[in-house]
Each structure stands twice: as C-alpha cells, then as structure tokens.
Design an enzyme around this catalytic site. Structure first.
Site, PDB file in Angstrom:
ATOM      1  N   ASP A 502      -1.665  -0.633   2.185  1.00  0.00           N
ATOM      2  CA  ASP A 502      -0.572  -0.464   1.226  1.00  0.00           C
ATOM      3  C   ASP A 502      -0.462  -1.636   0.259  1.00  0.00           C
ATOM      4  O   ASP A 502       0.213  -1.533  -0.764  1.00  0.00           O
ATOM      5  CB  ASP A 502       0.764  -0.380   1.979  1.00  0.00           C
ATOM      6  CG  ASP A 502       1.119   1.036   2.389  1.00  0.00           C
ATOM      7  OD1 ASP A 502       0.674   1.977   1.716  1.00  0.00           O
ATOM      8  OD2 ASP A 502       1.850   1.183   3.379  1.00  0.00           O
TER       9      ASP A 502
HETATM   10  C1  GLC Z   1       1.812  -0.351   7.616  1.00  0.00           C
HETATM   11  C2  GLC Z   1       2.021   1.059   7.115  1.00  0.00           C
HETATM   12  C3  GLC Z   1       0.728   1.818   7.063  1.00  0.00           C
HETATM   13  C4  GLC Z   1      -0.295   1.015   6.311  1.00  0.00           C
HETATM   14  C5  GLC Z   1      -0.454  -0.376   6.882  1.00  0.00           C
HETATM   15  C6  GLC Z   1      -1.392  -1.241   6.085  1.00  0.00           C
HETATM   16  O1  GLC Z   1       1.437  -0.300   8.963  1.00  0.00           O
HETATM   17  O2  GLC Z   1       2.925   1.762   7.941  1.00  0.00           O
HETATM   18  O3  GLC Z   1       0.910   3.062   6.455  1.00  0.00           O
HETATM   19  O4  GLC Z   1      -1.511   1.699   6.380  1.00  0.00           O
HETATM   20  O5  GLC Z   1       0.802  -1.000   6.887  1.00  0.00           O
HETATM   21  O6  GLC Z   1      -0.861  -1.616   4.867  1.00  0.00           O
HETATM   22  C1  GLC Z   2       4.616  -3.822   2.953  1.00  0.00           C
HETATM   23  C2  GLC Z   2       3.852  -4.162   4.206  1.00  0.00           C
HETATM   24  C3  GLC Z   2       2.935  -3.049   4.610  1.00  0.00           C
HETATM   25  C4  GLC Z   2       3.672  -1.745   4.652  1.00  0.00           C
HETATM   26  C5  GLC Z   2       4.432  -1.501   3.340  1.00  0.00           C
HETATM   27  C6  GLC Z   2       5.248  -0.246   3.476  1.00  0.00           C
HETATM   28  O1  GLC Z   2       3.764  -3.689   1.889  1.00  0.00           O
HETATM   29  O2  GLC Z   2       3.094  -5.338   4.047  1.00  0.00           O
HETATM   30  O3  GLC Z   2       2.391  -3.329   5.884  1.00  0.00           O
HETATM   31  O4  GLC Z   2       2.765  -0.726   4.861  1.00  0.00           O
HETATM   32  O5  GLC Z   2       5.275  -2.589   3.071  1.00  0.00           O
HETATM   33  O6  GLC Z   2       6.001   0.048   2.371  1.00  0.00           O
END
Ligand code: GLC
Ligand code: GLC
Length: 840
Positions: A502
C-alpha cells in the site's frame, strides 16, 4: 523475563504476571457481537461494526496504557481496602494472578487479602451479548463482608463521533434502570432502534430468595460517570468504591456508564458466583416503547427473557460447553503431530484461531486498529479466506459473493467495504491494481477446497447495483481483463495507486503534510509505473484460471465455466506475462520490484537504496517463474543473502533513509519500520512457500521459526507483542528496536503462514482432483502424522521419511497410488488412510 506459558492441552495461553510488555489480548465472539479483552480486562465490545455500533468506550493511546474495560472492584467492607482482581485499573499488588486466553474466552484470576476472584468472559454462540461469570472465594479463616463493583463505560454508538463531537454528545446520553438492569439508550428516542444493557445476577437473587440466605445482593448502581468516579478521579480510585456505597445515579447527558454494587457475605471457604450480562438488543422500529407513545420507556418484552436466561448459571455453563464444542469441531478440521512443538501448537491451535479472527474482523478492530478507520479490505479479506476456507466453507462462500458484489464493472475493486452495509467505501475508492486478482486466487482456493462449482454460476451484481448481475465466473474473467487493460511500456501491469504494498505509491507525488498517500489524487495518467509483483500475481492467477477452465473441459457439471475462455487462453496469458517478467522484470540476481513514473527501476542493483524487495521474489516464485532454469533459486538465494535476519526476512534493503516523493509512503517511515524495511511478516510465508516449492524444507522451516510467535515467546522482552499470534510487523535491522513486533492479530500473516505450513511445508493441500500430499520437510524430521477433513472425508495421513529429498510414494487404504494426489473416494466413504513415504 517470563510472562507465561502455553497450556496446549487446554488450548490456552496462560499469562502469569499482569505487567506484560504490551496488553496481550484475546477476542470474544465470532458471529455478530464481538469484544476485545486484554490480560488485565481492558478492551471494548461492539455489534458487527466496530465503528458504527460501538457498545463500550475505549480510549486508544491512553495513559496509563490500556485503561478502560470490563472492570470489577472488590472492597473489604471491614477495612475499606479495595483492589481489582484483574490488576487494572487499581494496579494493587495481587498475591496471585493468572490470565488464561482460550478459544473465544478469557479467564482472569487474582487474589488479594485472602479473597480469590476469577472471572470468565465469553460471548455465547447465537447471542448478542457477553457473559462475565465471577467466582469469589473467601480463603480466610473468618467470614468476609465484601462489596463488589462492576464498571463499564458506554459508547454513544458511533465510535468516531463519540470521540470528537462533544458539543452534542455531552447532551444526548440517556439510560434507564429497571429491576437492577442498566439500559443504555442514547439516541433511542430518535432514529436508533437498538440499545445496550448491563445486568447482574445479584439483582434477580434479591427478589427470588429471602435476603438473609443471600451470599450476594444488589445494593445499588451508578450510571453517571462523574458520580461513580468523583470529579477529577480515574478508574483507579472511584469515589464510590472508596466509600463503599453507590450513588444510584441516573445519567442525563455527559457520560453514561454501568456499575452495579453487590454485597457479598462469605463464610470461610465459601464461594459466591455472580453473573453479569452485557448485551445489545434491537426492537422493531414501530414497537420501541412500552407503553407506546410519549413516555419513551424502552419496550423490554423481547429483551427480558434473554437477560433472565443468561443470568442463570446453568445457561452459562451450557453456553460455554457449546462454545468449546464449536472450537473442537473447527480445530479438528486439520490436526498435525510433527517433531516440532511450535508447528504443532500453531497449526493445531493458535494459527487456526487467528485465521478465524482475521476472517471475521479483517483489519478493523485490534489494539492497533482503532475500529473507526478501516472497513473490510478487498485484498485483505480475499487473502484471509485462503487460511480460513477449510474451517467454514459456507461462510467463505458468502464472503466471496459479498466481495464480488462490490467489484466494479471494469473488473476493478473498491479497496474496502463496510461490514454493516456490505457496500464499497467511496472514501477510499479503487485503483489498487492488485486487488481484483486476489478475488481469482480466493475463488480458486474455495473451488479446490469444496468442489462447489455452482458458485461460478451464482449471479452477482457489480458495485451493489441491482440489475447488473453476472455469474461469478464473469467477475473472475473481468478481474483478469482489468490487468490486461492496464499494461505499461514494458508489457507489465500498471501499478495504479499501489499494489500489495500500500505504501509503494508511484503515481502519488504527495507534498502536502498529512495527506493520505492511498487516496490523494494521483499525478498524471499513471501509464508508466509498473509492478513486477502484480505481474507475478497475474501469472499465478492465469494458471489458476486455466486450472478452472480445464476442469470444465473435463466434463464436470458446471455450466458457468462457459463464461470463461478455454484453458489454453489463460495459459497463453501466463506465458506472455512471464515473458515480460523475464525480459524486463529480472534484475540479474533477483526480480525487480517496479518501474516508477519516469520509467526508472525500483528494487534494482542500480538503485542507491531499495535495491532488493521481498515481494516480487515471493510472488514470482509462487507463480512458478524460473523454477526450472534457476531464476527462482537465485532469487531466493538473494533473499536469504540480502534480506534475512535473525528476526525474519526484511521487506527491502537498503532501507530508504529519506523521503522520496516519487516512491511515496514507503519512504515516509523511518528505516526499519513498516513497509520501509521492517520484517513485514505477511511476506515471509511467500518465501517459505517458494523454498518449499524448490524442495528446501530446511530453509522453509527455518524462515518460519524466525517469525513464529511460539518460538519468539522465549524473547518476549524483545518481541513484546503476544507470543501466541503473529504480528504484522517486526522492526527490521535498520531500526534501533530490531526484533520488536507491532500490529498483532489482524494481519494477512495469519492466513499466509497457515497456508505456508500446512499446504507447503507439510504439503497437504486441496486440489481440484483430490487432496495433494507433497511435503517439503526438513531432512531431520522422521515424519509426521496429520488428519484433514476434506470434502466431507477424513484423511488420516502418516508421513515417513525413507531417504533424502522430497519424492513421495503414496499408499491409499493399502493400495499404491501414482503421483501425489489422493483421489476422492467413492461416495459414502468417510475415512481414508494415506501412508506417505518421502525421499524414495
Ligand atoms: C497492510 C494492509 C495490506 C497491505 C499491507 C502492505 O497489512 O492491510 O492490505 O497489503 O499492509 O502494505
Ligand atoms: C499505511 C500502512 C499500511 C497499510 C495502509 C492502509 O499505509 O503503512 O501497512 O496497508 O496504511 O491504509
């Protein structure tokens, strides 16, 4: 420091001191009513939606940490001394303390001043309420006269509003107290048809039996916080508890709470049982009041029988037995006995349990997820299903259809949907280009597990819009097409807002403080930045689609596969994408991560930081890219060489040391945290799976051990989070706190580890044709046994090592079978014995 131990026979983790490094929590409820409970009784409850139906209040990031929960106070009425048997909130030293977190229940016991108190907390199946069953024993040589106070703080329903909108909310609070039951009915006078209640068995007792026979009787109550606590006091020394007398306050505005005052008279050795019931109830919109009309009194006709039932000790005992037997059933779906106690414990108990919790709650409510922010993630929920599907296929089916119903007509997906409405969340929107492909992977897992081909012809709407129904098969097809419609200059998938990571926001270019990297308007048209991760995921998904289509060709009765292309089409897609990965996504010794919006490389030896990332190595190998010609071997060797640490495999190296506007949120984190080079545990099982696919059982298990909670229990002072569940992240080697976990419980780590261990290291996995048994276990293992319920048949599997390597020879009910798939038995056969020789 040792904070507890595993009691595997009881399926419990036993915490032996209250001052754990962080609150170590458990979940209550698995259907509609949920609660979080820490080892010192902190936490809160909600009905279905942690934001919109919050029942009790909890202040995140509070001081002291984890203040607010399901509190009980005991007071010695002779001396005036008082304490909490769960240690918090008074933090009075206890003579003994244990917290047993089990499957859907928690028991917290504490003794002080010769009084032992033990409280069982759980949510009965099929009920929208929680039980607290308290047993108080007088261990003194003399009689004890005690006061018991309960305390919860009601939330005014919408947890976000509750924490921000004080100019209104200090005026709206309303309660009723009737027959010892405290009813919280804020906003019930207007548009809500639900209320909460808090009841106590001592109240019932007083009317039923003459007071002189009573160990316990209700002496009073409070519902106004200030009356209970006293001005400027906290939960650690409420004035009511100090003086030993309730105020019988009736809340109007301000902050409604629920507190009972129970008097206990206990002879030496005597035990009293007091049951509290905290619940949620809905009335029909046109029958809310009794009498109807202006008095605005809650109609209690349907709730009272529920309350009365659950205040009975027999009902509570039966409900507990039912909950235990539900978990016996769920956990018996897959059991193993291996030479490794950590594997046994995680597979048989805790990992399966965590998989259920993540399936239920996605990423909404934990001690790190505040319940107000995130709904059900599309990507997250699909992945959660990979670990959960064998435990409750019917619920998995419903979830798949819910997810597909939020899909957009162009095949894209809302990134999140709200559990209460099951609608896509406009605030977050779509454009995470990996999202739709997870639906294909989840649907495939469901089909392999169940053989329920009917799901493919199930009509499902797009964007929840009636009239747009198409068979699920068409949704899967559009998921694939979504990627094909968005290819970049190298023929690799465009990344959009982000892919699985993300925080890899290659089109975002955010320069405004506080702006969300995920939802801000992307710069440009997004037609350059590409993801090698999505490419790998697409290859995997295309092969799965081919597998589904092939079944259709095999003449199975599933007309919906006519909505799919022939298997050869999908195989060709897989080959084309693999060719693009080989041509433009291989960096020489590992897979490249991405191309940025200028066409520059991300995750390449040419970069100054962020030279190698874990995700494309895991995903491309899982997709089978380079298994034959050494690329996969080389990619994983690079992972072990550049990314592995004693606490797990970090996400990237070298960590980014400064903010790079063209890479986005990933570079916003200090080095070693979260996506910027922490051990992002979710990704480690991909490496375990890759190692297992290459036959490296040793490396697979070794990688597992580093992040395995049960192994890390020995270093709880470093790890700090619960030793019985995975955390999302462990600080990487660039962080000063290397080894410290955060974001426990709600993480895709649960499902992926479960899949990695059970399906790839132990090698027992569902396939379209039967149960595959293809272990990649360490050379040192002499074998293992397992029992697996698959499509209604119990497979008793006995794996013995006959020599080195991973070749298997199967004998099924005494007959040798070629290959590694146990064919489905003829109808009516309920049990199958599988003997497996490995290394022959
Ligand atoms: C969090 C989110 C997941 C994403 C991950 C890496 O665990 O829930 O959807 O893939 O972060 O950013
Ligand atoms: C932030 C976190 C990531 C998560 C995202 C969800 O970017 O670092 O892990 O998946 O929020 O919105």
């Amino acid at each position: 420091m040792n904070y507890g131990y595993f009691d595997d026979a009881a399926r419990e983790y036993v915490i032996t001191r209250p001052d754990t490094p962080l609150p170590w929590i458990n979940y209550l409820g698995s259907e509609a009513y949920f609660g979080l409970i820490s080892n010192t009784a902190g936490g809160y409850s909600f009905y279905r939606d942690a934001r919109l139906r919050r029942i009790t209040r909890y202040r995140y990031n509070n001081v002291p940490f984890d203040t607010g929960g399901r509190y009980l106070y005991l007071r010695d009425d002779a001396s005036g001394q008082f304490w909490s048997p769960s240690w918090m909130p008074t933090r009075t030293p206890l003579d003994s303390y244990t917290c047993r977190h089990g499957m859907g229940y928690t028991v917290i016991s504490g003794a002080a001043h010769g009084i032992e108190a033990s409280t069982l907390y759980f949510v009965p199946l099929g009920a929208n309420l929680e039980i607290w069953r308290l047993r108080v024993t007088n261990q003194r040589a003399t009689a004890a006269r005690l006061s018991l106070f309960s305390a919860i703080e009601f939330n005014l329903w919408d947890a976000w509003d509750d924490g921000t909108n004080f100019q209104r909310n200090f005026n709206t609070g309303e309660v009723e107290v009737d027959g010892g039951v405290i009813y919280h009915k804020t906003e019930y006078r207007e548009r809500r048809d639900h209320f909460a209640y808090f009841a106590c068995s001592a109240a019932a007792r007083r009317t039923d039996s003459p007071p002189q026979d009573c160990q316990s009787s209700l002496a009073g109550f409070d519902t106004q916080r200030e009356s209970f606590l006293g001005p400027y006091r906290g939960w650690d020394n409420p004035v009511v508890v100090e003086r030993g007398q309730s105020g019988n306050s009736v809340a109007h505005g301000w902050s409604p709470i629920g507190s009972h005052h129970v008097e206990l008279h206990l002879q030496p050795g005597e035990t009293a049982e007091v049951i509290f019931v905290l619940g949620y109830h809905e009335n029909p919109a046109d029958d809310k009041f009794d009498p109807p009309g202006l008095r605005q009194t809650i109609n209690k006709r349907t709730v009272l029988p529920v309350i009365q039932r659950y205040l009975q000790p027999d009902t509570v005992e039966a409900a507990l037995a039912a909950l235990r037997s539900r978990w016996d059933d769920l956990l018996s779906v897959f059991t193993v006995e291996t030479p490794d106690e950590h594997v046994n414990r995680m597979v048989n108990i805790w990992n399966a349990y965590q998989v259920m919790v993540t399936f239920n709650l996605s990423r909404s409510a934990s001690f790190f997820e505040s319940g107000v922010g995130r709904g059900m993630g599309f990507r997250d929920s699909n992945q959660d299903l990979l670990g959960f599907v064998q435990m409750a296929p019917a619920r998995a089916r419903e979830r798949l259809l819910d997810l597909a119903a939020t899909q957009l007509e162009n095949g894209g997906a809302y990134h999140q949907y709200q559990p209460l409405t099951k609608r896509g969340n406009d605030a977050v929107g779509s454009g995470f280009n990996d999202d739709p492909l997870w639906l294909v992977l989840a649907a495939t897992a469901y089909l392999k597990e169940t053989g329920d081909w009917s799901i493919l012809s199930e009509p499902v709407v797009y964007e929840n819009r009636p009239g747009t129904e198409q068979p699920l098969a068409e949704h899967l097809q559009r998921s694939m097409q979504y990627t094909l419609d968005r290819l970049g200059p190298h023929g690799l998938p465009l990344i959009g807002r982000a892919d699985w990571n993300d925080c890899l926001n290659l089109n975002c270019f955010s320069e405004t403080p506080g702006e969300s990297f995920q939802t801000t308007e992307n710069r440009g048209e997004g037609k350059i930045a590409e993801s090698v991760f999505i490419a790998g995921q697409f290859v995997l998904a295309a092969k799965e689609m081919a597998g589904i289509a092939e079944q259709a060709a095999g003449g199975k009765p599933h007309p919906a596969t006519s909505d799919l292309q022939p298997a050869a089409y999908y195989m060709q897609l897989a080959q084309q994408m693999e060719a693009a990965v080989r041509a433009h996504g291989w960096d020489g010794a590992w897979f490249l991560r991405a191309y940025d919006a200028f066409g520059g490389k991300v995750g390449s030896a040419e970069c100054d930081e962020g030279r190698i990332f874990i995700e494309p190595q895991g995903m491309c190998v899982m997709a089978g890219i380079g298994l034959e010609d050494g690329l996969a071997e080389q990619a994983l060797a690079s992972v072990q060489g550049h990314l592995a640490t004693e606490h797990g495999v970090v996400l990237l190296q070298p960590a980014y040391t400064h903010y790079r506007v063209h890479l986005g949120e990933i570079t916003s984190y200090p080095p070693g945290y979260k996506e910027n080079a922490s051990i992002f545990c979710h990704t480690n099982p991909w490496i375990m799976i890759g190692e297992a696919m290459l036959g490296h059982g040793e490396e697979a298990l070794n990688t597992y051990h580093r992040i395995c909670p049960s192994v890390r229990a020995a270093i709880s002072d470093v790890h700090r989070c619960e030793p019985y569940v995975y955390a999302q992240t462990i600080a990487g080697k660039d962080a000063p706190t290397h080894g410290e976990a955060k974001n426990s419980w709600l993480t895709g780590t649960a499902a992926w580890n479960y899949a990695a261990i059970t399906q790839w290291i132990l090698g027992i996995r569902a396939s379209h044709d039967g149960l595959r048994v293809a272990p990649a276990i360490p050379a040192s293992w002499s074998g293992f046994t397992a029992s697996r319920l698959f499509r209604g048949v119990t497979y008793h599997i006995d794996v013995r090592r006959a020599g080195p390597g991973n070749r298997v020879a199967l004998t099924v009910d005494g007959q040798p079978v070629a290959g590694d798939v146990v064919p489905l038995p003829r109808a009516g056969v309920g049990e199958v014995r599988v003997a497996v020789e490995v290394g022959r």
